[in-house]
Design a protein around this motif. Structure first.
Motif, PDB file in Angstrom:
ATOM      1  N   ASN A  64       0.824  -1.206   0.000  1.00 11.61           N
ATOM      2  CA  ASN A  64       0.000   0.000   0.000  1.00 11.61           C
ATOM      3  C   ASN A  64       0.858   1.256   0.000  1.00 11.61           C
ATOM      4  O   ASN A  64       0.484   2.259  -0.599  1.00 11.61           O
ATOM      5  CB  ASN A  64      -0.942   0.016   1.194  1.00 11.61           C
ATOM      6  CG  ASN A  64      -2.237  -0.683   0.906  1.00 11.61           C
ATOM      7  OD1 ASN A  64      -2.395  -1.301  -0.143  1.00 11.61           O
ATOM      8  ND2 ASN A  64      -3.178  -0.600   1.819  1.00 11.61           N
ATOM      9  N   ALA A  65       1.994   1.210   0.652  1.00  7.89           N
ATOM     10  CA  ALA A  65       2.891   2.378   0.648  1.00  7.89           C
ATOM     11  C   ALA A  65       3.391   2.663  -0.762  1.00  7.89           C
ATOM     12  O   ALA A  65       3.465   3.824  -1.184  1.00  7.89           O
ATOM     13  CB  ALA A  65       4.061   2.144   1.599  1.00  7.89           C
ATOM     14  N   VAL A  66       3.699   1.616  -1.502  1.00  6.83           N
ATOM     15  CA  VAL A  66       4.148   1.782  -2.889  1.00  6.83           C
ATOM     16  C   VAL A  66       3.012   2.347  -3.742  1.00  6.83           C
ATOM     17  O   VAL A  66       3.206   3.287  -4.527  1.00  6.83           O
ATOM     18  CB  VAL A  66       4.673   0.445  -3.461  1.00  6.83           C
ATOM     19  CG1 VAL A  66       4.899   0.536  -4.963  1.00  6.83           C
ATOM     20  CG2 VAL A  66       5.942   0.028  -2.743  1.00  6.83           C
ATOM     21  N   TYR A  71       0.415   6.998  -6.585  1.00  2.77           N
ATOM     22  CA  TYR A  71      -0.732   7.866  -6.850  1.00  2.77           C
ATOM     23  C   TYR A  71      -0.512   9.295  -6.369  1.00  2.77           C
ATOM     24  O   TYR A  71      -1.028  10.230  -6.977  1.00  2.77           O
ATOM     25  CB  TYR A  71      -2.014   7.266  -6.275  1.00  2.77           C
ATOM     26  CG  TYR A  71      -2.571   6.206  -7.191  1.00  2.77           C
ATOM     27  CD1 TYR A  71      -3.269   6.557  -8.334  1.00  2.77           C
ATOM     28  CD2 TYR A  71      -2.376   4.859  -6.937  1.00  2.77           C
ATOM     29  CE1 TYR A  71      -3.772   5.602  -9.198  1.00  2.77           C
ATOM     30  CE2 TYR A  71      -2.868   3.892  -7.791  1.00  2.77           C
ATOM     31  CZ  TYR A  71      -3.561   4.271  -8.919  1.00  2.77           C
ATOM     32  OH  TYR A  71      -4.041   3.329  -9.782  1.00  2.77           O
ATOM     33  N   ILE A  72       0.231   9.501  -5.317  1.00  6.52           N
ATOM     34  CA  ILE A  72       0.559  10.863  -4.885  1.00  6.52           C
ATOM     35  C   ILE A  72       1.463  11.537  -5.918  1.00  6.52           C
ATOM     36  O   ILE A  72       1.258  12.698  -6.276  1.00  6.52           O
ATOM     37  CB  ILE A  72       1.228  10.861  -3.492  1.00  6.52           C
ATOM     38  CG1 ILE A  72       0.189  10.606  -2.413  1.00  6.52           C
ATOM     39  CG2 ILE A  72       1.970  12.156  -3.211  1.00  6.52           C
ATOM     40  CD1 ILE A  72      -0.821  11.716  -2.218  1.00  6.52           C
ATOM     41  N   ASN A  73       2.453  10.808  -6.402  1.00  2.00           N
ATOM     42  CA  ASN A  73       3.391  11.384  -7.369  1.00  2.00           C
ATOM     43  C   ASN A  73       2.754  11.665  -8.729  1.00  2.00           C
ATOM     44  O   ASN A  73       3.268  12.488  -9.484  1.00  2.00           O
ATOM     45  CB  ASN A  73       4.614  10.488  -7.542  1.00  2.00           C
ATOM     46  CG  ASN A  73       5.506  10.514  -6.329  1.00  2.00           C
ATOM     47  OD1 ASN A  73       5.464  11.446  -5.538  1.00  2.00           O
ATOM     48  ND2 ASN A  73       6.307   9.482  -6.168  1.00  2.00           N
ATOM     49  N   THR A  74       1.657  10.974  -9.044  1.00  2.00           N
ATOM     50  CA  THR A  74       0.959  11.226 -10.307  1.00  2.00           C
ATOM     51  C   THR A  74      -0.243  12.148 -10.113  1.00  2.00           C
ATOM     52  O   THR A  74      -1.081  12.265 -11.001  1.00  2.00           O
ATOM     53  CB  THR A  74       0.509   9.905 -10.958  1.00  2.00           C
ATOM     54  OG1 THR A  74      -0.316   9.179 -10.048  1.00  2.00           O
ATOM     55  CG2 THR A  74       1.703   9.066 -11.382  1.00  2.00           C
ATOM     56  N   ASN A  75      -0.320  12.788  -8.934  1.00  2.00           N
ATOM     57  CA  ASN A  75      -1.381  13.758  -8.609  1.00  2.00           C
ATOM     58  C   ASN A  75      -2.787  13.180  -8.699  1.00  2.00           C
ATOM     59  O   ASN A  75      -3.726  13.869  -9.081  1.00  2.00           O
ATOM     60  CB  ASN A  75      -1.261  15.007  -9.489  1.00  2.00           C
ATOM     61  CG  ASN A  75       0.030  15.744  -9.237  1.00  2.00           C
ATOM     62  OD1 ASN A  75       0.451  15.871  -8.094  1.00  2.00           O
ATOM     63  ND2 ASN A  75       0.670  16.201 -10.288  1.00  2.00           N
ATOM     64  N   ASP A  77      -5.016  12.398  -6.233  1.00  2.00           N
ATOM     65  CA  ASP A  77      -5.199  12.547  -4.794  1.00  2.00           C
ATOM     66  C   ASP A  77      -6.400  11.777  -4.248  1.00  2.00           C
ATOM     67  O   ASP A  77      -6.349  11.264  -3.131  1.00  2.00           O
ATOM     68  CB  ASP A  77      -5.325  14.022  -4.426  1.00  2.00           C
ATOM     69  CG  ASP A  77      -4.033  14.785  -4.697  1.00  2.00           C
ATOM     70  OD1 ASP A  77      -2.970  14.154  -4.675  1.00  2.00           O
ATOM     71  OD2 ASP A  77      -4.108  16.000  -4.929  1.00  2.00           O
ATOM     72  N   LYS A  78      -7.484  11.685  -4.992  1.00  3.44           N
ATOM     73  CA  LYS A  78      -8.655  10.952  -4.500  1.00  3.44           C
ATOM     74  C   LYS A  78      -8.338   9.466  -4.349  1.00  3.44           C
ATOM     75  O   LYS A  78      -8.720   8.840  -3.357  1.00  3.44           O
ATOM     76  CB  LYS A  78      -9.834  11.141  -5.451  1.00  3.44           C
ATOM     77  CG  LYS A  78     -10.385  12.536  -5.468  1.00  3.44           C
ATOM     78  CD  LYS A  78     -11.511  12.652  -6.470  1.00  3.44           C
ATOM     79  CE  LYS A  78     -11.953  14.090  -6.620  1.00  3.44           C
ATOM     80  NZ  LYS A  78     -12.957  14.232  -7.690  1.00  3.44           N
ATOM     81  N   THR A  79      -7.652   8.907  -5.313  1.00  3.31           N
ATOM     82  CA  THR A  79      -7.264   7.498  -5.233  1.00  3.31           C
ATOM     83  C   THR A  79      -6.287   7.286  -4.078  1.00  3.31           C
ATOM     84  O   THR A  79      -6.402   6.311  -3.333  1.00  3.31           O
ATOM     85  CB  THR A  79      -6.638   7.037  -6.562  1.00  3.31           C
ATOM     86  OG1 THR A  79      -7.541   7.336  -7.618  1.00  3.31           O
ATOM     87  CG2 THR A  79      -6.351   5.553  -6.555  1.00  3.31           C
ATOM     88  N   ALA A  80      -5.355   8.201  -3.914  1.00  2.00           N
ATOM     89  CA  ALA A  80      -4.384   8.102  -2.824  1.00  2.00           C
ATOM     90  C   ALA A  80      -5.086   8.168  -1.469  1.00  2.00           C
ATOM     91  O   ALA A  80      -4.695   7.463  -0.528  1.00  2.00           O
ATOM     92  CB  ALA A  80      -3.340   9.202  -2.940  1.00  2.00           C
ATOM     93  N   LYS A  81      -6.140   8.994  -1.357  1.00  2.00           N
ATOM     94  CA  LYS A  81      -6.895   9.065  -0.101  1.00  2.00           C
ATOM     95  C   LYS A  81      -7.563   7.738   0.218  1.00  2.00           C
ATOM     96  O   LYS A  81      -7.616   7.308   1.377  1.00  2.00           O
ATOM     97  CB  LYS A  81      -7.941  10.168  -0.178  1.00  2.00           C
ATOM     98  CG  LYS A  81      -7.373  11.553  -0.073  1.00  2.00           C
ATOM     99  CD  LYS A  81      -8.482  12.598  -0.180  1.00  2.00           C
ATOM    100  CE  LYS A  81      -7.914  13.994  -0.230  1.00  2.00           C
ATOM    101  NZ  LYS A  81      -8.956  15.012  -0.394  1.00  2.00           N
ATOM    102  N   GLY A  82      -8.102   7.069  -0.796  1.00  2.00           N
ATOM    103  CA  GLY A  82      -8.719   5.756  -0.582  1.00  2.00           C
ATOM    104  C   GLY A  82      -7.710   4.731  -0.122  1.00  2.00           C
ATOM    105  O   GLY A  82      -7.978   3.931   0.790  1.00  2.00           O
ATOM    106  N   ILE A  83      -6.539   4.734  -0.745  1.00  2.00           N
ATOM    107  CA  ILE A  83      -5.477   3.809  -0.338  1.00  2.00           C
ATOM    108  C   ILE A  83      -5.046   4.102   1.095  1.00  2.00           C
ATOM    109  O   ILE A  83      -4.881   3.189   1.912  1.00  2.00           O
ATOM    110  CB  ILE A  83      -4.278   3.901  -1.309  1.00  2.00           C
ATOM    111  CG1 ILE A  83      -4.675   3.411  -2.697  1.00  2.00           C
ATOM    112  CG2 ILE A  83      -3.085   3.108  -0.789  1.00  2.00           C
ATOM    113  CD1 ILE A  83      -3.655   3.715  -3.780  1.00  2.00           C
ATOM    114  N   PHE A  84      -4.884   5.381   1.417  1.00  6.29           N
ATOM    115  CA  PHE A  84      -4.478   5.759   2.771  1.00  6.29           C
ATOM    116  C   PHE A  84      -5.522   5.357   3.808  1.00  6.29           C
ATOM    117  O   PHE A  84      -5.172   4.878   4.897  1.00  6.29           O
ATOM    118  CB  PHE A  84      -4.218   7.267   2.842  1.00  6.29           C
ATOM    119  CG  PHE A  84      -3.753   7.721   4.186  1.00  6.29           C
ATOM    120  CD1 PHE A  84      -2.475   7.438   4.617  1.00  6.29           C
ATOM    121  CD2 PHE A  84      -4.597   8.421   5.033  1.00  6.29           C
ATOM    122  CE1 PHE A  84      -2.031   7.846   5.865  1.00  6.29           C
ATOM    123  CE2 PHE A  84      -4.174   8.831   6.284  1.00  6.29           C
ATOM    124  CZ  PHE A  84      -2.890   8.548   6.696  1.00  6.29           C
TER     125      PHE A  84
END
Length: 101
Positions: A64-66, A71-75, A77-84
């Motif tokens: 999940n960290a990867v 997703y953070i580096n590709t901007n 953010d919504k997907t990154a929030k779900g992963i987080f």
């Protein structure tokens, strides 16, 4: 392609599936000769302090960290929030497992 979408639901799905993939990877690395049933029976039932499963789940969160970093580096953010969000849920479950077992 699925990796180009920016969606919270996609992030939660990836956040759920990522650690499962990580646990399977841990199984193949640690219990090469054992079947899935034998390996998971050992991790959940035979080992009283659940040390192996907590290590497997902790390492699985690295998947999940990867994903989160990608997703953070590709901007996205919504997907990154779900992963987080799912990473936090898994983290709390691992903390409860380590604390109360």
């Amino acid at each position: 392609m699925i990796f180009k979408k920016d969606n919270f639901v996609l992030g939660t799905i990836l956040g759920f599936v990522g650690p499962l993939f990580g646990v399977l990877l841990f199984k193949y690395m640690k219990f090469k000769t054992s079947s899935f049933g034998e390996a998971f029976h050992f991790m959940f039932v035979e080992e009283e302090d659940h040390k192996t499963i907590s290590v497997a789940l902790s390492l699985a969160l690295l998947v999940n960290a990867v994903l989160f970093t990608f997703y953070i580096n590709t901007n996205k953010d919504k997907t990154a929030k779900g992963i987080f969000a799912l990473t936090c849920v898994y983290g709390l479950l691992i903390l409860c497992l380590k604390t109360f077992s």
